[in-house]
Write a protein that holds these residues in place. Structure first.
Motif, PDB file in Angstrom:
ATOM      1  N   ARG A   1       0.841  -1.192   0.000  1.00  0.00           N
ATOM      2  CA  ARG A   1       0.000   0.000   0.000  1.00  0.00           C
ATOM      3  C   ARG A   1       0.875   1.240   0.000  1.00  0.00           C
ATOM      4  O   ARG A   1       2.008   1.227   0.483  1.00  0.00           O
ATOM      5  CB  ARG A   1      -0.953   0.012   1.198  1.00  0.00           C
ATOM      6  N   GLN A   2       0.319   2.311  -0.544  1.00  0.00           N
ATOM      7  CA  GLN A   2       1.085   3.535  -0.660  1.00  0.00           C
ATOM      8  C   GLN A   2       0.176   4.745  -0.522  1.00  0.00           C
ATOM      9  O   GLN A   2      -0.923   4.783  -1.083  1.00  0.00           O
ATOM     10  CB  GLN A   2       1.836   3.596  -1.988  1.00  0.00           C
ATOM     11  N   VAL A   3       0.657   5.710   0.220  1.00  0.00           N
ATOM     12  CA  VAL A   3       0.004   6.999   0.381  1.00  0.00           C
ATOM     13  C   VAL A   3       0.877   8.040  -0.305  1.00  0.00           C
ATOM     14  O   VAL A   3       2.104   7.986  -0.194  1.00  0.00           O
ATOM     15  CB  VAL A   3      -0.175   7.347   1.873  1.00  0.00           C
ATOM     16  N   PRO A   4       0.289   9.000  -1.028  1.00  0.00           N
ATOM     17  CA  PRO A   4       1.104  10.028  -1.666  1.00  0.00           C
ATOM     18  C   PRO A   4       2.049  10.697  -0.679  1.00  0.00           C
ATOM     19  O   PRO A   4       1.641  11.083   0.416  1.00  0.00           O
ATOM     20  CB  PRO A   4       0.063  11.012  -2.201  1.00  0.00           C
ATOM     21  N   GLY A   5       3.307  10.818  -1.074  1.00  0.00           N
ATOM     22  CA  GLY A   5       4.308  11.415  -0.217  1.00  0.00           C
ATOM     23  C   GLY A   5       5.005  10.442   0.710  1.00  0.00           C
ATOM     24  O   GLY A   5       5.928  10.847   1.430  1.00  0.00           O
ATOM     25  N   ARG A   6       4.585   9.193   0.702  1.00  0.00           N
ATOM     26  CA  ARG A   6       5.203   8.175   1.535  1.00  0.00           C
ATOM     27  C   ARG A   6       5.721   7.033   0.671  1.00  0.00           C
ATOM     28  O   ARG A   6       5.266   6.834  -0.448  1.00  0.00           O
ATOM     29  CB  ARG A   6       4.219   7.619   2.565  1.00  0.00           C
ATOM     30  N   GLU A   7       6.655   6.298   1.215  1.00  0.00           N
ATOM     31  CA  GLU A   7       7.167   5.127   0.527  1.00  0.00           C
ATOM     32  C   GLU A   7       6.138   4.005   0.555  1.00  0.00           C
ATOM     33  O   GLU A   7       5.303   3.920   1.454  1.00  0.00           O
ATOM     34  CB  GLU A   7       8.475   4.654   1.166  1.00  0.00           C
ATOM     35  N   ARG A   8       6.221   3.151  -0.434  1.00  0.00           N
ATOM     36  CA  ARG A   8       5.350   2.001  -0.492  1.00  0.00           C
ATOM     37  C   ARG A   8       5.614   1.082   0.698  1.00  0.00           C
ATOM     38  O   ARG A   8       6.769   0.831   1.065  1.00  0.00           O
ATOM     39  CB  ARG A   8       5.563   1.257  -1.810  1.00  0.00           C
ATOM     40  N   GLU A   9       4.564   0.568   1.288  1.00  0.00           N
ATOM     41  CA  GLU A   9       4.648  -0.235   2.494  1.00  0.00           C
ATOM     42  C   GLU A   9       4.194  -1.658   2.216  1.00  0.00           C
ATOM     43  O   GLU A   9       3.159  -1.884   1.585  1.00  0.00           O
ATOM     44  CB  GLU A   9       3.789   0.379   3.600  1.00  0.00           C
ATOM     45  N   PHE A  10       4.948  -2.602   2.697  1.00  0.00           N
ATOM     46  CA  PHE A  10       4.579  -4.008   2.602  1.00  0.00           C
ATOM     47  C   PHE A  10       3.434  -4.307   3.560  1.00  0.00           C
ATOM     48  O   PHE A  10       3.478  -3.931   4.735  1.00  0.00           O
ATOM     49  CB  PHE A  10       5.787  -4.890   2.925  1.00  0.00           C
ATOM     50  N   VAL A  11       2.413  -4.986   3.068  1.00  0.00           N
ATOM     51  CA  VAL A  11       1.255  -5.347   3.873  1.00  0.00           C
ATOM     52  C   VAL A  11       1.294  -6.820   4.261  1.00  0.00           C
ATOM     53  O   VAL A  11       1.139  -7.170   5.431  1.00  0.00           O
ATOM     54  CB  VAL A  11      -0.056  -5.037   3.126  1.00  0.00           C
ATOM     55  N   GLY A  12       1.481  -7.675   3.292  1.00  0.00           N
ATOM     56  CA  GLY A  12       1.517  -9.099   3.547  1.00  0.00           C
ATOM     57  C   GLY A  12       1.756  -9.862   2.263  1.00  0.00           C
ATOM     58  O   GLY A  12       1.768  -9.294   1.180  1.00  0.00           O
ATOM     59  N   SER A  13       1.925 -11.168   2.384  1.00  0.00           N
ATOM     60  CA  SER A  13       2.193 -11.992   1.217  1.00  0.00           C
ATOM     61  C   SER A  13       1.719 -13.410   1.464  1.00  0.00           C
ATOM     62  O   SER A  13       1.482 -13.821   2.604  1.00  0.00           O
ATOM     63  CB  SER A  13       3.687 -11.980   0.866  1.00  0.00           C
ATOM     64  N   ILE A  14       1.603 -14.140   0.381  1.00  0.00           N
ATOM     65  CA  ILE A  14       1.263 -15.555   0.454  1.00  0.00           C
ATOM     66  C   ILE A  14       2.146 -16.307  -0.523  1.00  0.00           C
ATOM     67  O   ILE A  14       2.336 -15.889  -1.662  1.00  0.00           O
ATOM     68  CB  ILE A  14      -0.233 -15.812   0.173  1.00  0.00           C
ATOM     69  N   SER A  15       2.705 -17.403  -0.047  1.00  0.00           N
ATOM     70  CA  SER A  15       3.540 -18.254  -0.872  1.00  0.00           C
ATOM     71  C   SER A  15       2.734 -19.437  -1.373  1.00  0.00           C
ATOM     72  O   SER A  15       1.936 -20.012  -0.623  1.00  0.00           O
ATOM     73  CB  SER A  15       4.752 -18.753  -0.082  1.00  0.00           C
ATOM     74  N   TYR A  16       2.924 -19.805  -2.619  1.00  0.00           N
ATOM     75  CA  TYR A  16       2.222 -20.953  -3.176  1.00  0.00           C
ATOM     76  C   TYR A  16       2.933 -22.263  -2.891  1.00  0.00           C
ATOM     77  O   TYR A  16       2.434 -23.318  -3.260  1.00  0.00           O
ATOM     78  CB  TYR A  16       1.992 -20.757  -4.665  1.00  0.00           C
ATOM     79  N   ASP A  17       4.057 -22.194  -2.237  1.00  0.00           N
ATOM     80  CA  ASP A  17       4.743 -23.360  -1.715  1.00  0.00           C
ATOM     81  C   ASP A  17       4.342 -23.508  -0.255  1.00  0.00           C
ATOM     82  O   ASP A  17       5.019 -23.015   0.643  1.00  0.00           O
ATOM     83  CB  ASP A  17       6.254 -23.220  -1.867  1.00  0.00           C
ATOM     84  N   GLY A  18       3.220 -24.171  -0.030  1.00  0.00           N
ATOM     85  CA  GLY A  18       2.710 -24.355   1.309  1.00  0.00           C
ATOM     86  C   GLY A  18       1.681 -23.326   1.749  1.00  0.00           C
ATOM     87  O   GLY A  18       1.097 -23.467   2.829  1.00  0.00           O
ATOM     88  N   GLY A  19       1.452 -22.306   0.940  1.00  0.00           N
ATOM     89  CA  GLY A  19       0.480 -21.292   1.287  1.00  0.00           C
ATOM     90  C   GLY A  19       0.839 -20.489   2.517  1.00  0.00           C
ATOM     91  O   GLY A  19      -0.050 -20.007   3.231  1.00  0.00           O
ATOM     92  N   ILE A  20       2.107 -20.324   2.784  1.00  0.00           N
ATOM     93  CA  ILE A  20       2.556 -19.595   3.958  1.00  0.00           C
ATOM     94  C   ILE A  20       2.268 -18.113   3.791  1.00  0.00           C
ATOM     95  O   ILE A  20       2.565 -17.525   2.749  1.00  0.00           O
ATOM     96  CB  ILE A  20       4.052 -19.832   4.206  1.00  0.00           C
TER      97      ILE A  20
END
Length: 118
Positions: A38-57
């Motif tokens: 996610r990103q807000v104007p004037g701020r750096e992009r921020e990691f929110v979350g992820s999912i791996s397809y190797d085990g669905g972690i």
């Protein structure tokens, strides 16, 4: 080439919920990782979350852990971001990205706007 399209954003009151979708075309989500940012104007992009397809972690940023959940539907080639307990500080443009195994995020969607009112 992979094309990612996000949907599901909108305006919601504080405490409400939204479910974002990330649909892929060109290839299936069968390996590597799909991440939400996610990103807000004037701020750096921020990691929110992820999912791996190797085990669905799944992994989550501390700011959203316990409120957000990432899941996938292989039949629809879609990854979801369920957002509960939304707060005004969650307001941002949310984008999904895909990374092949062992590689950085290379494929990005255009994003969908989430606005949380007080």
């Amino acid at each position: 080439q992979v094309q990612l399209v996000e949907s599901g954003g909108g305006l919601v009151q504080a405490g409400g919920s939204l479910r974002l979708s990330c649909a892929a075309s060109g290839r299936s989500f069968r390996s590597g990782t799909v991440g939400w940012f996610r990103q807000v104007p004037g701020r750096e992009r921020e990691f929110v979350g992820s999912i791996s397809y190797d085990g669905g972690i799944t992994t989550y940023a501390s700011s959203v852990e316990g409120r957000f959940t990432i899941s996938r539907d292989d039949t629809k080639n879609t990854v979801f971001l369920q957002m509960n307990g939304l707060q005004p500080e969650d307001t941002a443009k949310y984008s999904c990205a895909a990374a092949d195994l062992g590689e950085p995020y290379q494929y990005w969607g255009q994003g969908t706007q989430v606005t949380v009112s007080s």
